[in-house]
Design a protein around this motif. Structure first.
Motif, PDB file in Angstrom:
ATOM      1  N   GLU A 156       4.077  25.914  24.326  1.00 21.82           N
ATOM      2  CA  GLU A 156       3.387  26.906  25.416  1.00 21.82           C
ATOM      3  C   GLU A 156       3.806  28.278  24.463  1.00 21.82           C
ATOM      4  OE1 GLU A 156       5.544  25.268  26.740  1.00 21.82           O
ATOM      5  OE2 GLU A 156       4.021  24.159  27.682  1.00 21.82           O
ATOM      6  N   ASN A 157       4.819  29.141  23.216  1.00 18.84           N
ATOM      7  CA  ASN A 157       4.849  29.899  22.521  1.00 18.84           C
ATOM      8  C   ASN A 157       4.321  30.248  21.136  1.00 18.84           C
ATOM      9  OD1 ASN A 157       7.061  28.439  21.444  1.00 18.84           O
ATOM     10  ND2 ASN A 157       8.500  30.032  22.883  1.00 18.84           N
ATOM     11  N   GLN A 158       4.319  28.834  20.414  1.00 16.03           N
ATOM     12  CA  GLN A 158       4.609  28.064  19.159  1.00 16.03           C
ATOM     13  C   GLN A 158       3.222  29.049  18.301  1.00 16.03           C
ATOM     14  OE1 GLN A 158       2.826  24.824  18.069  1.00 16.03           O
ATOM     15  NE2 GLN A 158       0.991  24.541  19.934  1.00 16.03           N
ATOM     16  N   LEU A 159       2.545  30.017  18.977  1.00 18.57           N
ATOM     17  CA  LEU A 159       1.553  31.119  17.690  1.00 18.57           C
ATOM     18  C   LEU A 159       1.249  31.845  19.179  1.00 18.57           C
ATOM     19  CD1 LEU A 159      -1.121  28.116  18.921  1.00 18.57           C
ATOM     20  CD2 LEU A 159       0.367  28.805  16.894  1.00 18.57           C
ATOM     21  N   GLU A 160       2.599  32.205  19.805  1.00 19.13           N
ATOM     22  CA  GLU A 160       2.499  33.711  19.993  1.00 19.13           C
ATOM     23  C   GLU A 160       3.394  34.993  18.963  1.00 19.13           C
ATOM     24  OE1 GLU A 160       5.866  34.409  24.179  1.00 19.13           O
ATOM     25  OE2 GLU A 160       3.236  32.743  25.180  1.00 19.13           O
ATOM     26  N   TYR A 161       2.323  35.999  18.509  1.00 22.13           N
ATOM     27  CA  TYR A 161       2.677  36.615  17.214  1.00 22.13           C
ATOM     28  C   TYR A 161       4.536  37.290  17.715  1.00 22.13           C
ATOM     29  CZ  TYR A 161       2.436  39.786  13.622  1.00 22.13           C
ATOM     30  OH  TYR A 161       2.356  40.755  12.588  1.00 22.13           O
ATOM     31  N   LYS A 162       4.864  37.611  18.856  1.00 19.95           N
ATOM     32  CA  LYS A 162       5.424  38.482  19.139  1.00 19.95           C
ATOM     33  C   LYS A 162       6.628  37.449  19.235  1.00 19.95           C
ATOM     34  CE  LYS A 162       4.127  41.941  21.987  1.00 19.95           C
ATOM     35  NZ  LYS A 162       3.587  42.500  23.171  1.00 19.95           N
ATOM     36  N   ASN A 163       6.314  36.023  18.890  1.00 18.55           N
ATOM     37  CA  ASN A 163       7.720  35.560  18.988  1.00 18.55           C
ATOM     38  C   ASN A 163       7.965  35.133  17.130  1.00 18.55           C
ATOM     39  OD1 ASN A 163       9.799  32.747  20.049  1.00 18.55           O
ATOM     40  ND2 ASN A 163       8.253  31.817  19.502  1.00 18.55           N
ATOM     41  N   LEU A 164       7.484  35.563  16.709  1.00 12.35           N
ATOM     42  CA  LEU A 164       7.340  35.262  14.951  1.00 12.35           C
ATOM     43  C   LEU A 164       8.016  36.346  14.303  1.00 12.35           C
ATOM     44  CD1 LEU A 164       4.225  34.096  14.720  1.00 12.35           C
ATOM     45  CD2 LEU A 164       5.666  32.709  15.179  1.00 12.35           C
ATOM     46  N   LEU A 165       8.694  35.916  13.299  1.00 13.28           N
ATOM     47  CA  LEU A 165       9.593  36.718  12.553  1.00 13.28           C
ATOM     48  C   LEU A 165       9.627  36.020  11.091  1.00 13.28           C
ATOM     49  CD1 LEU A 165      13.316  36.858  14.844  1.00 13.28           C
ATOM     50  CD2 LEU A 165      11.301  37.861  13.973  1.00 13.28           C
ATOM     51  N   ALA A 166      10.068  36.803  10.265  1.00  7.90           N
ATOM     52  CA  ALA A 166      10.070  36.595   8.879  1.00  7.90           C
ATOM     53  C   ALA A 166      11.748  36.512   8.150  1.00  7.90           C
ATOM     54  CB  ALA A 166       9.389  37.246   7.935  1.00  7.90           C
ATOM     55  N   VAL A 167      11.345  35.565   7.997  1.00  7.96           N
ATOM     56  CA  VAL A 167      12.968  35.455   7.353  1.00  7.96           C
ATOM     57  C   VAL A 167      12.678  34.786   5.997  1.00  7.96           C
ATOM     58  CG1 VAL A 167      14.193  34.297   9.738  1.00  7.96           C
ATOM     59  CG2 VAL A 167      13.527  33.034   8.192  1.00  7.96           C
ATOM     60  N   CYS A 168      13.830  34.845   4.806  1.00 10.29           N
ATOM     61  CA  CYS A 168      13.992  34.482   3.771  1.00 10.29           C
ATOM     62  C   CYS A 168      14.654  32.589   3.976  1.00 10.29           C
ATOM     63  CB  CYS A 168      15.638  34.843   2.675  1.00 10.29           C
ATOM     64  SG  CYS A 168      17.138  35.154   3.284  1.00 10.29           S
ATOM     65  N   SER A 169      13.704  32.233   2.980  1.00 10.26           N
ATOM     66  CA  SER A 169      14.259  30.626   2.633  1.00 10.26           C
ATOM     67  C   SER A 169      15.473  29.890   2.892  1.00 10.26           C
ATOM     68  CB  SER A 169      13.082  30.212   1.394  1.00 10.26           C
ATOM     69  OG  SER A 169      13.495  30.705   0.363  1.00 10.26           O
TER      70      SER A 169
ATOM     71  N   ILE B 147       8.027  31.213   8.000  1.00 12.40           N
ATOM     72  CA  ILE B 147       8.207  32.035   9.119  1.00 12.40           C
ATOM     73  C   ILE B 147       9.153  31.622  10.715  1.00 12.40           C
ATOM     74  CG2 ILE B 147       6.643  32.343  11.106  1.00 12.40           C
ATOM     75  CD1 ILE B 147       4.685  32.419   9.091  1.00 12.40           C
ATOM     76  N   GLU B 148      10.459  32.123  11.335  1.00 11.68           N
ATOM     77  CA  GLU B 148      10.956  31.882  12.184  1.00 11.68           C
ATOM     78  C   GLU B 148      10.524  32.011  13.683  1.00 11.68           C
ATOM     79  OE1 GLU B 148      14.675  29.998  13.491  1.00 11.68           O
ATOM     80  OE2 GLU B 148      14.077  29.650  11.730  1.00 11.68           O
ATOM     81  N   HIS B 149      10.510  31.165  14.646  1.00  8.91           N
ATOM     82  CA  HIS B 149      10.179  31.637  16.088  1.00  8.91           C
ATOM     83  C   HIS B 149      11.699  31.851  16.551  1.00  8.91           C
ATOM     84  CE1 HIS B 149       7.510  28.856  15.729  1.00  8.91           C
ATOM     85  NE2 HIS B 149       6.202  29.376  16.345  1.00  8.91           N
ATOM     86  N   TYR B 150      11.693  33.220  17.371  1.00  8.91           N
ATOM     87  CA  TYR B 150      12.693  34.261  17.089  1.00  8.91           C
ATOM     88  C   TYR B 150      12.668  32.967  18.455  1.00  8.91           C
ATOM     89  CZ  TYR B 150      15.407  36.313  20.367  1.00  8.91           C
ATOM     90  OH  TYR B 150      16.722  37.019  21.755  1.00  8.91           O
ATOM     91  N   GLU B 151      12.707  32.680  19.872  1.00  7.22           N
ATOM     92  CA  GLU B 151      12.609  31.637  20.782  1.00  7.22           C
ATOM     93  C   GLU B 151      12.345  30.568  20.452  1.00  7.22           C
ATOM     94  OE1 GLU B 151      10.244  32.612  24.821  1.00  7.22           O
ATOM     95  OE2 GLU B 151      11.694  34.620  24.289  1.00  7.22           O
ATOM     96  N   LYS B 152      13.047  29.508  20.779  1.00 14.74           N
ATOM     97  CA  LYS B 152      13.024  28.117  20.172  1.00 14.74           C
ATOM     98  C   LYS B 152      11.625  28.178  20.460  1.00 14.74           C
ATOM     99  CE  LYS B 152      14.351  23.934  21.627  1.00 14.74           C
ATOM    100  NZ  LYS B 152      15.068  22.618  22.152  1.00 14.74           N
TER     101      LYS B 152
END
Length: 110
Positions: A68-81, A59-64
């Motif tokens: 404040e944003n670590q738990l925002e669902y819209k900021n999360l993406l699935a990426v390959c390892s 799981i990667e955060h789109y914005e750093k």
């Protein structure tokens, strides 16, 4: 290019983020990973390769990630390892939140 329609966050994630003192590292993210993969059609948000196997997704955060944003669902993406740190290494990944269509749509370009 991959278009991702952000849906509703998993119940377990919603309840957890409302917990006082909650942080990104404090919860089992199995359900969260599954939801992100479903939204993305089991494709890496960065390289657009199919993600197979439970250990192959991060799981990667789109914005750093910040407090404040670590738990925002819209900021999360699935990426390959293999691409977990791609964004920070080469800066070629751009994600655009398009309000013209809907605030729940985002597009990633590699």
């Amino acid at each position: 290019m991959i278009s991702i329609k952000k849906g509703v966050e998993p119940d377990s994630w919603r309840y957890y983020r409302r917990t006082p003192g909650a942080n990104f590292d404090g919860l089992d993210k199995t359900e969260l990973r599954e939801r992100l993969l479903e939204e993305q059609g089991h494709l890496c948000a960065y390289c657009i390769q199919r993600i197979t196997g439970k250990g192959a997704v991060k799981i990667e955060h789109y914005e750093k990630r910040t407090t404040e944003n670590q738990l925002e669902y819209k900021n999360l993406l699935a990426v390959c390892s293999g691409n977990e740190t791609l964004k920070s290494q080469n800066g070629r990944v751009v994600v655009i939140f398009s309000k013209a269509v809907s605030s729940d749509w985002l597009t990633a370009f590699c």
